[in-house]
Design an enzyme around this catalytic site. Sequence first.
Site, PDB file in Angstrom:
ATOM      1  N   LYS A  39      30.998  42.980  43.326  1.00  0.00           N
ATOM      2  CA  LYS A  39      29.951  43.547  44.028  1.00  0.00           C
ATOM      3  C   LYS A  39      28.573  42.753  43.718  1.00  0.00           C
ATOM      4  CE  LYS A  39      31.631  48.467  43.931  1.00  0.00           C
ATOM      5  NZ  LYS A  39      31.654  49.859  43.461  1.00  0.00           N
TER       6      LYS A  39
ATOM      7  N   TYR B 197      33.079  52.287  53.032  1.00  0.00           N
ATOM      8  CA  TYR B 197      33.193  53.543  52.158  1.00  0.00           C
ATOM      9  C   TYR B 197      33.316  54.685  53.276  1.00  0.00           C
ATOM     10  CZ  TYR B 197      32.211  51.017  47.980  1.00  0.00           C
ATOM     11  OH  TYR B 197      32.144  50.080  46.742  1.00  0.00           O
TER      12      TYR B 197
ATOM     13  N   ASN C  81      29.139  48.888  39.097  1.00  0.00           N
ATOM     14  CA  ASN C  81      30.023  48.742  38.351  1.00  0.00           C
ATOM     15  C   ASN C  81      31.111  47.698  38.530  1.00  0.00           C
ATOM     16  OD1 ASN C  81      31.167  49.750  40.746  1.00  0.00           O
ATOM     17  ND2 ASN C  81      32.083  51.617  39.876  1.00  0.00           N
TER      18      ASN C  81
ATOM     19  N   HIS D  58      35.006  46.529  43.327  1.00  0.00           N
ATOM     20  CA  HIS D  58      35.888  47.482  43.942  1.00  0.00           C
ATOM     21  C   HIS D  58      37.178  47.033  43.792  1.00  0.00           C
ATOM     22  CE1 HIS D  58      36.946  49.963  47.362  1.00  0.00           C
ATOM     23  NE2 HIS D  58      37.891  48.891  47.766  1.00  0.00           N
TER      24      HIS D  58
ATOM     25  N   GLU E  45      41.891  48.028  53.670  1.00  0.00           N
ATOM     26  CA  GLU E  45      40.739  47.169  53.553  1.00  0.00           C
ATOM     27  C   GLU E  45      40.964  45.634  53.504  1.00  0.00           C
ATOM     28  OE1 GLU E  45      40.012  48.896  49.231  1.00  0.00           O
ATOM     29  OE2 GLU E  45      39.307  50.771  50.082  1.00  0.00           O
TER      30      GLU E  45
END
Length: 160
Positions: A10, A50, A123, A126, A137
């Site tokens: 990310k 998302y 975080n 993904h 995805e």
Amino acid sequence: MIERTLILLKPDTVQRGICGEIISRLERAGLKIVGMRMVWADRDFAKQHYAEHLEKPFYKGLEDMIVMGPVIAMVLEGVEAIELVRKMCGATEPKSANPGTIRGDYAQVSYGHADKRGIGIKNIVHASANKKDAQIEVGLWFTPEQLHTYKTVHEVHVFE
Ligand code: ADP
Ligand code: MG
């Protein structure tokens, strides 16, 4: 048993300059990189990635977070790779993620902290959650031509 899964480093990971460390951990487990690109997602693309979270109260902060800079997108291949990579990433909330997991070792924020500020949880990674998500995805982030089939020197240990 050999699966492909999508992992994103990310924007927080790219901006912190720790992509190499995260990639090393995944490679060290024997996962094969079959696709890799740097992508700066726009808001439309973020909404596709998302889609399941569009109605959640944290969506705005999540979208702001994922478009704040480029990500490194990778497709990894390995034995039951979807579950393995999720395990290596650890729990969504860094505060709860076990030490030894990527999120537990590289991040610290809590749901409470992020929600109080209306920001997305940074975080690090993904990773596709299950087979159906992985298929969707991988197809969203990569064309078939951007995925490569080759042999690693480790594969003799996987198959023999
Ligand atoms: P995961 O990434 O572990 O599959 P989710 O699919 O539940 O987790 O959420 C997607 C991403 O949205 C998380 O990785 C995190 O960056 C962010 N997020 C999840 N829950 C919250 C929350 N309560 N507040 C802020 N951001 C959140
Ligand atoms: Mg998820």
